[in-house]
Design a protein around this motif. Sequence first.
Motif, PDB file in Angstrom:
ATOM      1  N   GLY A  36       0.532  -1.110  -0.316  1.00 26.42           N
ATOM      2  CA  GLY A  36       0.189   0.380  -0.473  1.00 26.42           C
ATOM      3  C   GLY A  36       1.104   1.176  -0.048  1.00 26.42           C
ATOM      4  O   GLY A  36       1.493   1.077  -0.686  1.00 26.42           O
ATOM      5  N   ASP A  37       0.195   2.283   0.547  1.00 31.33           N
ATOM      6  CA  ASP A  37       1.012   3.356   0.591  1.00 31.33           C
ATOM      7  C   ASP A  37       2.153   3.767   1.669  1.00 31.33           C
ATOM      8  O   ASP A  37       3.268   4.458   1.273  1.00 31.33           O
ATOM      9  CB  ASP A  37      -0.034   4.860   0.589  1.00 31.33           C
ATOM     10  N   THR A  38       1.559   3.065   2.568  1.00 27.11           N
ATOM     11  CA  THR A  38       1.716   3.302   4.078  1.00 27.11           C
ATOM     12  C   THR A  38       2.199   1.428   4.441  1.00 27.11           C
ATOM     13  O   THR A  38       1.440   1.222   4.472  1.00 27.11           O
ATOM     14  CB  THR A  38       1.997   3.586   5.031  1.00 27.11           C
ATOM     15  N   ILE A  39       3.870   1.508   4.402  1.00 29.76           N
ATOM     16  CA  ILE A  39       3.854  -0.244   4.999  1.00 29.76           C
ATOM     17  C   ILE A  39       4.880  -0.446   6.076  1.00 29.76           C
ATOM     18  O   ILE A  39       5.846   0.280   5.765  1.00 29.76           O
ATOM     19  CB  ILE A  39       4.615  -1.044   3.413  1.00 29.76           C
ATOM     20  N   LEU A  40       4.401  -1.511   6.761  1.00 24.09           N
ATOM     21  CA  LEU A  40       5.362  -1.171   8.479  1.00 24.09           C
ATOM     22  C   LEU A  40       6.427  -2.957   7.905  1.00 24.09           C
ATOM     23  O   LEU A  40       5.486  -3.708   8.287  1.00 24.09           O
ATOM     24  CB  LEU A  40       4.472  -1.471   8.976  1.00 24.09           C
ATOM     25  N   ASP A  41       7.721  -2.200   8.597  1.00 20.35           N
ATOM     26  CA  ASP A  41       8.498  -4.139   8.347  1.00 20.35           C
ATOM     27  C   ASP A  41       8.506  -3.861   9.611  1.00 20.35           C
ATOM     28  O   ASP A  41       9.675  -3.808  10.145  1.00 20.35           O
ATOM     29  CB  ASP A  41       8.842  -4.076   7.337  1.00 20.35           C
TER      30      ASP A  41
END
Length: 232
Positions: A36-41
């Motif tokens: 998506g536009d904002t991704i957290l790993d």
Amino acid sequence: MSNNYFRFKQFTVEHTRCAMKVGTDGVLLGAWARGGDTILDIGTGSGLIALFMAQRYPSGKIVAIDVDAGAVLQARINVYNSAFSDRITIIEKPLQEFCAGQFGSIVCNPPFFVNSLKNRDGQKAMARHADTLTHAELVSGASRLLADDGEFSVVIPAALRTAIDAEAAMAGLFPSRICAIRTIPRKPVSRYLLAYRKHPADRIEQTEECINNDDMSRSEWYSSLTENFYIR
């Protein structure tokens, strides 16, 4: 593949400073998870999955966190040397203390050993064991940071499926996609790719795939999944 790095089509991942090296689980999740536009790993390690997501989602802004200083340094080097350095931020912070808004996609190749003998290498033990990030903390943290229409994706050993589903239910997350993975057709399911959302799905997408054929050649599914990454 060298012992020190793995070269993909659009980036190279060095992993000498990381306890966990480039492996199939990270590749599977990085190629399968929705972005998506904002991704957290979460628990980025070498930055492998963050780099996969950056390549797959050109408009995505990725934040990658880890508690291990060596892994954070390694991830920063890998990101700096990639074409995606302007879109990936590496932060040294535990999930339990991380607060940075909501994410449309959250991905994690989590520590998975519970109550088992630890490796004498402290860094490797931290990466492999769920002591510093329990499954409950992982899932509740993902729920806290997930946007209302976002998706949280993980790759786990098959033996943990029931436990992760239970933690997700406790955290108010519902399964949306389930992919059972076999190494070869005649072997039992060894791992799962799982995706969860904050609202029940009209239909849960369920598939079963193999990484290799019986002759140990790559399956058509795995080859297609990874064709934009592996150098043939």
